[in-house]
Motif scaffolding. Sequence first.
Motif: not given
Length: 146
Positions: A69-94
């Motif tokens: 019953m906790m709010r999502v804001a109290d549980v969520m990850n605020r440090n989300v892994a991101t990439c760009s549409t211009r990144d190569l797949l091996p970068v995302v795998m890394g």
Amino acid sequence: MLVGEIMKNKGVGVIAVAPDQTMLEVLRLFRDSNIGFVVVSKSNDEYLGSLSERDCCNAVAEYGAEAAMMRVADVMNRNVATCSTRDLLPVVMGIMTQRRTRHVLVLNGGDVVGVVSIGDVVKHRLDEAQRTEQELQDYICGTRYH
């Protein structure tokens, strides 16, 4: 392959939830949509974080039954892994390996355009391996080459 190409094949967009929703509501969304990751946002153009199945498991381990019953804001990850549409797949795998995550948020400029999951990576690598195998068979047999 560029992440943007994967997004073209997969389709753009993310499933988002509000920070005031309960974890139970999101877990039901996970079940009903057969997913394991959502973006947490207040509006369509702003993301605050993410919530994954792992985040939910960690919350239950820490808070017990009351985590549902906790709010999502109290549980969520605020440090989300991101990439760009211009990144190569091996970068995302890394990124996935280094951050020990199964999902990476895809940004185009500052805009969220999608999510690349470990399943997307495996699918692409499997397709690539099958194409290579077929090309090798064609080369050995002398087919499709002039």
